[in-house]
Design an enzyme around this catalytic site. Structure first.
Site, PDB file in Angstrom:
ATOM      1  N   ALA A   5       0.845  -1.191   0.000  1.00 23.71           N
ATOM      2  CA  ALA A   5       0.000   0.000   0.000  1.00 23.71           C
ATOM      3  C   ALA A   5       0.875   1.233   0.000  1.00 23.71           C
ATOM      4  O   ALA A   5       1.933   1.257   0.642  1.00 23.71           O
ATOM      5  CB  ALA A   5      -0.922   0.016   1.222  1.00 23.71           C
ATOM      6  N   CYS A   6       0.453   2.241  -0.743  1.00 28.25           N
ATOM      7  CA  CYS A   6       1.145   3.524  -0.758  1.00 28.25           C
ATOM      8  C   CYS A   6       0.094   4.627  -0.644  1.00 28.25           C
ATOM      9  O   CYS A   6      -1.097   4.369  -0.826  1.00 28.25           O
ATOM     10  CB  CYS A   6       1.994   3.700  -2.016  1.00 28.25           C
ATOM     11  SG  CYS A   6       1.045   3.813  -3.548  1.00 28.25           S
ATOM     12  N   PRO A   7       0.493   5.852  -0.330  1.00 27.98           N
ATOM     13  CA  PRO A   7      -0.510   6.910  -0.117  1.00 27.98           C
ATOM     14  C   PRO A   7      -1.440   7.124  -1.297  1.00 27.98           C
ATOM     15  O   PRO A   7      -2.635   7.343  -1.115  1.00 27.98           O
ATOM     16  CB  PRO A   7       0.349   8.150   0.163  1.00 27.98           C
ATOM     17  CG  PRO A   7       1.617   7.604   0.723  1.00 27.98           C
ATOM     18  CD  PRO A   7       1.847   6.316   0.013  1.00 27.98           C
ATOM     19  N   GLY A  18      -1.781   4.857  -3.853  1.00 32.01           N
ATOM     20  CA  GLY A  18      -2.376   3.570  -4.208  1.00 32.01           C
ATOM     21  C   GLY A  18      -2.479   3.333  -5.695  1.00 32.01           C
ATOM     22  O   GLY A  18      -3.431   2.719  -6.174  1.00 32.01           O
ATOM     23  N   THR A  53       2.155   0.625  -5.250  1.00 33.05           N
ATOM     24  CA  THR A  53       1.423  -0.496  -4.642  1.00 33.05           C
ATOM     25  C   THR A  53       1.503  -1.742  -5.500  1.00 33.05           C
ATOM     26  O   THR A  53       1.837  -2.835  -5.025  1.00 33.05           O
ATOM     27  CB  THR A  53      -0.052  -0.100  -4.428  1.00 33.05           C
ATOM     28  OG1 THR A  53      -0.108   1.021  -3.550  1.00 33.05           O
ATOM     29  CG2 THR A  53      -0.851  -1.252  -3.843  1.00 33.05           C
TER      30      THR A  53
END
Length: 744
Positions: free
Chosen positions: A299-301, A303, A307
């Site tokens: 997950a990344c900010p 997305g 990700t």
């Protein structure tokens, strides 16, 4: 004894959540069952369920009034109910869970018994002998099903039609081949052959028929098809038969030649790189069995890119080490490839490569490595190595595989309560801050730069976010993360259009279902999929919701809200008393059930429209049931058991804190007499409060908000309403309940 797990949750997360948990624990213990409960309260998750406990559970009880994640319970029998039912009818809920667990075990057992012992060979893997002699399959299968005798294991080989070895070949099995360098000779007179030794762990596999040796050796076959000695290809060594006579040397260049028992040359065998004869058996590569299993979450900010790139990198790194891996991606469109409880239970380790918060509750009992999404992308090999090198957690127990089941979708009522639960903190903070601003004088906030002005500004900001939070999280409950943005936008438009909390509810449902439809229906090429969460869904959903709120929904809902507000604010005399009677009775008739929560949500929603009298009636009506029962246990002791009289002290404390659920045990034991008495007292309290025009700026707190100046106005008549409702409840109980013959 059954092993059960449960989750309890309610919108406020205060009373029902923990009372339902305690009731389930008590009844399960009395019935001899093992129960673990996870409570989701106002301050977060208490006693989270361990993943190993979930995996070993026979059934799951979900006593929730809001949306909760059910993915970790896939494959388990589920009993869904509300917290109120779990408190009132606990025994039935426990019995239903045990019954479903028993049925699930029987069903699983029958399905396992129905599975065949041997599986059919995959297409293309059957041996040449099986293809050439289909009439032998039946006999071979019967032979494979019977255990081999000690004599056969000792070296006597049956004819091909009845040999367990040949039966294994016909069924697609791969018999062990001799290790490199070993020699297997066929008997010259009896036709028997010594059983081949089990290959060493480093020996290479043979073909499906078992007739081809490992590279570096070669088998011969005589006229009957029985195997002869393997022929080494390296060097020019000579062979000897059973009598010790030397055989012809084997040439190394070009082709190797075979010789039968008489020494006559047979057709040449091709070496590596030369074409194989048409009638030669096909070599089947050994099956690739994973060394182990990994699961991961990325997950990344945003997305979007990191990700999914990290997921791909981890997949490649794990497969390079021989591990199977399943990666859940938490992108802008929500979670994809969601990990099931079965996959987590079977995993050797868990990798979380995320730059945002990822809940780790479902991975309890597993080796867990947490790192950034960038590290998982750039150093995937090292991340996998570190995860596998972690020591196993203490007390971890292997999980039992379970079959996945489809979770039932939550209904509209549960979506609404989810939005209300997220809205409450804004209402509490805003209402109390506004009340504090009036401590310095009703008009003190009008002086810019003063503390009262600052307090009122903060309170107004909190109230301004109330409706957007309601709409945003209502949409989130329906459509996951993609629903947040259009939900908040729709809620802000509801504020601007003066549609109030009714407009927020309409915007939330609209945003949730529109976004979910777009998410499921829009299909983009793989290389454009990244545009869907950051461009397509926000643009289209916000556009559709905004236009509908502006031109279709907003104006009618605003008109309805305005009419309702004017009606409530203009209520005086008989009309106000009637509304108080209705709201009060609703608060007590099911003590925390759907009717109770509907009245409470109505009062809370009107706070944003500066309509404070319904909230006051709702709170005082919710306080009187436990207070009236507590007083009745003191003045009419013979109508209650000793246990009920002892519990009455605790009920008084709960009533003072506006926790209506303190009356539930009494209502559950004698509903036909207790519930009418409670509804009567609450209706009196609500009517008195509305009759005096009492206003409450905080949606919760009970008597503890009385200490905040101007939180309740006027305070004297409000206390009178509380006393009147308590006495009416006590009077109703004294009249309706009969003395107990064995009461001391």
């Amino acid at each position: 004894m059954a092993k059960l797990v449960a989750v309890t949750a309610c919108p406020t997360g205060i009373a029902h959540t923990f009372m339902a948990a305690e009731a389930l624990r008590r009844v399960a213990d009395l019935k001899g069952h093992e129960l673990s409960v996870e409570s989701r309260g106002a301050e977060g998750v208490r006693t989270p369920l361990d993943e190993a406990v979930v995996a070993q559970a026979d059934a799951v009880i979900l006593a929730t009034d809001i949306t909760v994640d059910e993915s970790r319970f896939q494959g388990k029998p589920l009993v869904r109910t509300s917290t109120a039912v779990a408190i009132r009818d606990t025994e039935r809920i426990i019995d239903e869970a045990v019954a479903r667990a028993t049925l699930h075990r029987k069903t699983s057992g029958s399905e396992s018994a129905a599975l065949p012992v041997t599986s059919a060979p995959r297409p293309g893997t059957e041996s040449p002998l099986a293809r050439a002699t289909p009439h032998r399959k039946t006999a071979a299968s019967e032979a494979a099903a019977s255990p081999s005798t000690d004599e056969a294991r000792g070296g006597t080989e049956s004819p091909p039609g009845g040999s367990s070895r040949w039966a294994g070949l016909l069924e697609g099995a791969t018999p062990p081949s001799p290790a490199a360098g070993t020699v297997r000779r066929a008997g010259t007179s009896s036709g028997s052959a010594a059983a081949p030794p089990t290959p060493a762990s480093g020996s290479r596999g043979t073909d499906a028929s078992g007739g081809l040796p490992s590279p570096g050796t070669e088998h011969r076959a005589d006229a009957t098809g029985e195997a002869q000695a393997p022929i080494p290809l390296a060097g020019t060594s000579r062979r000897a038969d059973a009598t010790g006579e030397a055989r012809a040397p084997i040439p190394l260049a070009g082709t190797s030649r075979r010789a039968d028992a008489t020494g006559e040359a047979l057709a040449p065998l091709p070496l590596a790189g030369t074409p194989r004869r048409a009638d030669a058996p096909t070599r089947t590569p050994p099956s690739s069995t994973p060394v182990g299993t990994l699961v991961a979450v990325t997950a990344c900010p945003t997305g979007i890119a990191h990700t999914f790139m990290a997921a791909e990198a981890l997949t490649r790194a794990a497969r390079a080490r021989g591990y199977a891996i399943r990666v859940e991606t938490q992108g802008s469109v929500g979670a994809k490839n969601t990990l099931t409880a079965e996959e987590i239970a079977q995993a050797d380790a868990v990798i979380i490569g995320a730059d945002t918060h990822v809940s780790t509750e479902r991975f309890a009992g597993k080796r867990l490595l947490q790192t950034s999404v960038g590290e998982a992308l750039k150093q995937a090999d090292r991340v996998v190595e570190q995860a596998l090198a972690l020591p196993p957690p203490a007390g971890a127990t292997p999980a039992t595989p379970i079959a996945p089941t489809r979770a039932e979708p939550a209904g509209a009522y549960k979506h609404l309560l989810t939005g209300v639960s997220f809205m409450l903190p804004f209402v509490v903070a805003g209402g109390l801050l506004l009340a504090l601003s009036f401590v310095f004088g009703i008009d003190a906030y009008k002086q810019p730069g003063t503390l009262p002005a600052a307090l009122k500004g903060i309170g107004d900001a909190a109230f301004a976010l109330m409706v957007p939070a309601l709409a945003g999280y209502l949409a989130y409950s329906i459509a996951d993360r993609p629903g947040l943005a259009p939900g908040f936008i729709g809620g802000m438009l509801a504020n601007q259009l003066n549609a109030g909390f009714l407009g927020g509810i309409a915007a939330g449902f609209l945003a949730g279902y529109v976004t979910r439809t777009l998410r499921d229906r829009i299909r983009l090429p793989a290389n454009l999929e990244g545009l869907k969460p950051v461009l397509v869904l926000p643009l289209l959903s916000a556009l559709i919701v905004g236009l509908l709120m502006t031109y279709v929904v907003g104006a009618p809902v605003a008109a309805l809200m305005g009419a309702l507000t004017r009606f409530l604010q203009g209520l005086t005399g008989t009309n106000a008393v009637l509304l108080g009677l209705l709201l009060g009775a609703m608060m007590a008739v099911d003590t925390g059930g759907p009717i109770n929560k509907a009245a409470y949500a109505f009062g809370v929603g009107l706070l944003g429209s500066n309509t404070f009298t319904p909230m006051a009636a709702v709170m005082v009506a919710g306080m009187t049931p436990p207070l009236g029962i507590s007083l009745a246990t003191l003045v009419a002791k013979r109508r209650f058991t000793l246990q009920e009289r002892e519990a009455g002290k605790a009920a008084a404390v709960l009533g003072l804190a506006f926790i209506t659920e303190g009356a539930i045990p009494y209502a559950a034991r004698d509903p036909l007499r207790v519930i009418p008495a409670m509804a009567f007292g609450s209706a009196i309290a609500g009517a008195v409060s509305m009759g005096f025009g009492c206003a409450l700026r905080a949606p919760h707190g009970g008597v503890f908000v009385f200490a905040i100046p101007n939180a309740v106005q006027p305070l004297g008549p409000y206390l009178l309403a509380l006393l009147a409702g308590t006495l009416a409840t006590t009077l109703g109980l004294v009249v309706l309940k009969r003395p107990l013959p064995d009461a001391g």
